[in-house]
Design a protein around this motif. Structure first.
Motif, PDB file in Angstrom:
ATOM      1  N   HIS A 146      27.772  76.991  92.260  1.00 42.35           N
ATOM      2  CA  HIS A 146      27.630  75.802  91.421  1.00 42.35           C
ATOM      3  C   HIS A 146      28.238  75.987  90.034  1.00 42.35           C
ATOM      4  O   HIS A 146      27.885  75.268  89.097  1.00 42.35           O
TER       5      HIS A 146
ATOM      6  N   PHE B 226      29.603  72.829  88.466  1.00 47.50           N
ATOM      7  CA  PHE B 226      28.514  71.884  88.192  1.00 47.50           C
ATOM      8  C   PHE B 226      27.763  72.299  86.934  1.00 47.50           C
ATOM      9  O   PHE B 226      27.469  71.475  86.061  1.00 47.50           O
TER      10      PHE B 226
ATOM     11  N   ARG C 142      19.515  71.576  90.676  1.00 54.70           N
ATOM     12  CA  ARG C 142      20.510  72.289  91.484  1.00 54.70           C
ATOM     13  C   ARG C 142      20.124  73.758  91.648  1.00 54.70           C
ATOM     14  O   ARG C 142      20.227  74.325  92.722  1.00 54.70           O
TER      15      ARG C 142
ATOM     16  N   THR D  43      18.983  75.529  95.311  1.00 53.66           N
ATOM     17  CA  THR D  43      19.664  76.718  95.825  1.00 53.66           C
ATOM     18  C   THR D  43      18.679  77.867  95.992  1.00 53.66           C
ATOM     19  O   THR D  43      18.726  78.596  96.981  1.00 53.66           O
TER      20      THR D  43
END
Length: 161
Positions: A6, A9, A45, A49
């Motif tokens: 990520h 992101f 996020r 994860t």
């Protein structure tokens, strides 16, 4: 999975937070309340994860994910048809890789295990487990190419299709 998947992101979240802080200068600090948005995006996020867990048993690959509602996929190992290791540049530099599985399971025809350490070792361990599961179940995979098969009796002049 590693949080490195990520990276972009998280970089976007940092840029949004910087924009909010810059905007706060012109709004006497009122814009700082908007910091909740990039921070919440980052945390969601990260937590999603963190709560995704892959468990390899001698019979199945279990994939559990979810923050509030937990979801678990069970993939019988004998259903794994093929493996693919992918290592994009960023992941390769970090010693990580993606393992993609093609299966004959209708609920999970594709499984992606992303950003894992020692991806080659995991693939080999999975491959060994798949072969052992197939042997235990006495299951063999057949590769069938797309071949046009004529119906029986098609060369018989009296046969009408």
């Amino acid at each position: 999975s590693s949080q490195w998947i990520h990276f972009w992101f998280y970089a976007l979240c940092v840029l949004l937070a910087a924009g909010v802080v810059a905007l706060a200068v012109f709004t006497a600090g009122f814009a700082l309340a908007a910091l909740v948005i990039p921070v919440a995006m980052w945390l969601c996020r990260w937590w999603l994860t963190k709560t995704t867990v892959y468990t390899l048993t001698n019979e199945r690959l279990l994939v559990t994910r979810g923050i509030i509602t937990r979801h678990q996929d069970n993939l019988e190992l004998y259903r794994v048809r093929d493996y693919c290791v992918k290592q994009p540049l960023l992941l390769r530099m970090l010693g990580l890789g993606n393992l993609e599985l093609l299966t004959s399971d209708t609920m999970t025809p594709n499984v992606a295990i992303r950003a894992i350490k020692d991806v080659e070792g995991v693939r080999e361990k999975l491959r060994t487990s798949v072969e052992a599961a197939r042997d235990r179940k006495r299951v063999r995979q057949m590769d069938v190419d797309n071949v046009d098969i004529e119906p029986v009796g098609a060369d018989d002049p009296g046969h009408h299709a």
